[in-house]
Write a protein that holds these residues in place. Structure first.
Motif, short mmCIF file in Angstrom:
data_model
loop_
_atom_site.label_atom_id
_atom_site.label_comp_id
_atom_site.label_asym_id
_atom_site.label_seq_id
_atom_site.Cartn_x
_atom_site.Cartn_y
_atom_site.Cartn_z
N GLY A 192 57.32 16.67 36.57
CA GLY A 192 56.15 15.79 36.63
C GLY A 192 54.84 16.53 36.84
N ILE A 193 54.82 17.83 36.47
CA ILE A 193 53.62 18.64 36.67
C ILE A 193 52.86 18.76 35.34
N GLU A 194 51.60 18.37 35.34
CA GLU A 194 50.75 18.43 34.15
C GLU A 194 50.43 19.89 33.81
N TYR A 195 50.34 20.20 32.53
CA TYR A 195 49.88 21.54 32.13
C TYR A 195 48.84 21.39 31.03
N ASP A 196 47.94 22.36 30.96
CA ASP A 196 46.85 22.31 29.98
C ASP A 196 47.24 22.94 28.65
N SER A 197 47.96 24.06 28.71
CA SER A 197 48.32 24.76 27.48
C SER A 197 49.57 25.60 27.71
N ALA A 198 50.31 25.82 26.63
CA ALA A 198 51.48 26.70 26.64
C ALA A 198 51.44 27.53 25.38
N ASP A 199 51.22 28.83 25.53
CA ASP A 199 51.01 29.70 24.37
C ASP A 199 51.81 30.99 24.49
N VAL A 200 52.22 31.52 23.35
CA VAL A 200 52.73 32.88 23.30
C VAL A 200 51.55 33.78 22.99
N VAL A 201 51.32 34.78 23.86
CA VAL A 201 50.13 35.63 23.73
C VAL A 201 50.55 37.10 23.71
N PHE A 202 49.58 37.96 23.40
CA PHE A 202 49.77 39.41 23.56
C PHE A 202 49.24 39.79 24.94
N TRP A 203 50.14 40.30 25.78
CA TRP A 203 49.81 40.57 27.18
C TRP A 203 49.69 42.08 27.42
N PRO A 204 48.60 42.56 28.02
CA PRO A 204 48.43 44.00 28.21
C PRO A 204 49.36 44.55 29.30
N ALA A 205 49.92 45.74 29.04
CA ALA A 205 50.79 46.38 30.02
C ALA A 205 49.98 46.87 31.22
N THR A 206 48.78 47.36 30.95
CA THR A 206 47.87 47.79 32.01
C THR A 206 46.49 47.24 31.70
N GLN A 207 45.64 47.16 32.73
CA GLN A 207 44.31 46.59 32.54
C GLN A 207 43.24 47.52 33.10
N ILE A 208 42.10 47.52 32.44
CA ILE A 208 40.96 48.32 32.87
C ILE A 208 40.00 47.42 33.64
N GLU A 209 39.73 47.77 34.89
CA GLU A 209 38.81 46.99 35.71
C GLU A 209 37.38 47.23 35.23
N VAL A 210 36.62 46.16 35.03
CA VAL A 210 35.23 46.31 34.57
C VAL A 210 34.27 45.72 35.59
N ASP A 211 33.07 46.31 35.64
CA ASP A 211 32.00 45.72 36.46
C ASP A 211 31.27 44.68 35.62
N ALA A 212 30.20 44.11 36.17
CA ALA A 212 29.51 43.02 35.47
C ALA A 212 28.97 43.48 34.11
N GLU A 213 28.40 44.68 34.04
CA GLU A 213 27.85 45.16 32.78
C GLU A 213 28.95 45.43 31.76
N GLY A 214 30.06 46.03 32.23
CA GLY A 214 31.20 46.27 31.34
C GLY A 214 31.79 44.96 30.84
N ALA A 215 31.84 43.96 31.72
CA ALA A 215 32.36 42.65 31.33
C ALA A 215 31.46 42.00 30.29
N ARG A 216 30.14 42.12 30.49
CA ARG A 216 29.21 41.54 29.51
C ARG A 216 29.42 42.16 28.13
#
Length: 251
Positions: A192-216
């Motif tokens: 009985g739990i609502e969900y918004d979306s269910a997708d198969v995606v490409f998921w990164p093995a590792t992630q690079i942390e970015v600051d605000a300028e890098g994110a922009r």
């Protein structure tokens, strides 16, 4: 916690009120058409179509548009295009890996749009295989927090293949193997739990942390890529803290 999901939820929230709404609608309709062409127009027997329709409904796509897309895709109505899936790979500013998933009936146009977006936004295209190995296929279900809590979500998905439940602000993100997406989504429905979306995606093995300028910079590239009608999804291996995301929302 993933930069991808945090940005996706923010982006879809913005899309409801800004000019990108029509582009989002078009991409969701295209998903429905392709799912119906691949697996037939019966929602009960085609879980990919079921999820595509569910996502469209959650994003306020008119039901008439949804029904026509199902009919076009399943051949009950004329006018469906012959879409092909094409993947492009590249790098954004700071060496962030970017995967671009296109659904197009014109390969030359898609390739040109993607190349221009990379070139004009500090990125560069890469050879096939040079970026994709950094990603794997995963199932992602987004569950709004309203009416539930993390313990309830974990309890519902644990035996169905749910691997992680992450708090991404206004929602929970449930990660699973791609093959467990439907069992996980079904387990949530049964609880009985609502969900918004269910997708198969490409998921990164590792992630690079970015600051605000890098994110922009990386989000500017992602926006430029997504502005193409042929681009269906963009995946990038960046992460941004809640503080950085909050700063971006103020821009």
């Amino acid at each position: 916690m993933s930069g991808h999901s945090k940005w996706a939820t923010t982006k879809h929230k913005k899309a409801v009120v800004d000019a990108k709404r029509s582009k989002l609608f078009a991409k969701l309709i295209k998903n429905i058409e392709v799912a119906a062409r691949t697996g037939g127009g019966d929602l009960a027997g085609n879980p990919t179509l079921f999820d595509a329709v569910q996502k469209a409904k959650k994003n306020s796509v008119p039901i008439d548009n949804i029904n026509r897309a199902v009919k076009r895709g399943s051949g009950q109505e004329a006018g469906g295009a012959d879409y092909a899936t094409i993947m492009y790979e590249g790098y954004g500013s700071g060496g962030i890996a970017v995967l671009v998933e296109c659904l197009t009936d014109n390969r030359n146009r898609a390739a040109s749009d993607v190349r221009v977006a990379f070139t004009r936004n500090g990125g560069q295209m890469a050879d096939p295989g040079s970026v994709s190995y950094l990603f794997s296929r995963k199932g992602v279900v987004i569950v709004p927090k309203e009416g539930t809590d993390e313990d309830s979500v974990v309890e519902a998905v644990l035996d169905a293949g749910g691997e992680e439940v992450n708090d991404i602000g206004e929602a929970f993100e449930v990660l699973s193997e791609a093959t467990d997406l439907v069992p996980v989504r079904t387990a949530l429905q049964n609880a009985g739990i609502e969900y918004d979306s269910a997708d198969v995606v490409f998921w990164p093995a590792t992630q690079i942390e970015v600051d605000a300028e890098g994110a922009r910079k990386i989000l500017r590239l992602i926006d430029a890529l997504e502005d193409s009608d042929d681009v269906q999804n963009v995946y990038a291996n960046f992460d941004a803290s809640d503080e950085v995301m909050a700063e971006l929302e103020e821009d």
